[in-house]
Scaffold this motif. Sequence first.
Motif, PDB file in Angstrom:
ATOM      1  N   UNK A 200       0.449  -1.380   0.052  1.00 35.97           N
ATOM      2  CA  UNK A 200       0.191   0.043   0.285  1.00 35.97           C
ATOM      3  C   UNK A 200       0.499   0.947   0.756  1.00 35.97           C
ATOM      4  N   UNK A 201       2.205   0.971   0.941  1.00 35.25           N
ATOM      5  CA  UNK A 201       2.901   2.770   1.099  1.00 35.25           C
ATOM      6  C   UNK A 201       3.472   2.764  -0.231  1.00 35.25           C
ATOM      7  N   UNK A 202       3.862   1.660  -1.179  1.00 33.92           N
ATOM      8  CA  UNK A 202       4.549   1.847  -2.294  1.00 33.92           C
ATOM      9  C   UNK A 202       3.831   2.191  -3.458  1.00 33.92           C
ATOM     10  N   UNK A 203       2.673   1.680  -3.595  1.00 35.73           N
ATOM     11  CA  UNK A 203       1.900   2.452  -4.324  1.00 35.73           C
ATOM     12  C   UNK A 203       0.993   3.665  -4.491  1.00 35.73           C
ATOM     13  N   UNK A 204       0.866   3.722  -2.777  1.00 35.99           N
ATOM     14  CA  UNK A 204       1.014   5.629  -2.403  1.00 35.99           C
ATOM     15  C   UNK A 204       2.319   5.882  -3.213  1.00 35.99           C
TER      16      UNK A 204
END
Length: 206
Positions: A200-204
């Motif tokens: 999730x953090x990488x996609x954000x």
Amino acid sequence: MNPTREQLAQQIIEAGRFLYGRGWSPATSSNYSTRLSASEALLTVSGKHKGELGPDDVLATDMQGRSLEPGKKPSAETLLHTQLYSWKPQIGAVLHTHSVNATVLSRLCLSDSLVFADYELQKAFSGVSTHESQVEVPIFDNDQDIARLAAKVQPWLEAHPDCVGYLIRGHGLYTWGARMSDALRQIEAFEFLFECELKVRALHKA
Ligand SMILES: CSCCC(=O)C(=O)COP(=O)(O)O
Ligand SMILES: [Zn+2]
């Protein structure tokens, strides 16, 4: 009937094979234990390859972390296990692992804790019955002085009786359960959630 020492040792050996196989206990890292009695725990000997443990690679300690088997050196992190057995009499097994995701996430997260919310898999943790809950995982700074680290963990445990695990920054995860199977389930749940959180953090960021 309560499991024998041999059966508890076998649980530790099998946990090591599984956790090493998943890549969560590389390069002799990690330590595992089970409760032997109200006053004794069975723990991994320090420095052993966790995928290749044998019956001689465990030893009994008292709840102050002292070896009860001369000639065998207990895990460097023994106090972090015995502290948990002293905290809650219903804890029967403690697992500490060093996965890539636990290590990376604990370094990325600069605050004192990580909160999981709205994940169905939170229900794999003991005492959690809905995704509509928050599972707070404290992150303690790493410290080679394990007694000093345990002294930082202790007030958190006392203030958070529902705590299901904690991270040590850049180091790894501690979690536990009534039985070894419960502790293993919680390790798997944590690893799933760590991976989700990192994705999730990488996609954000992208
Ligand atoms: C090679 S990992 C460094 C020590 C550590 O963090 C660990 O979990 C294993 O220590 P032990 O003394 O239990 O083998
Ligand atoms: Zn460690």
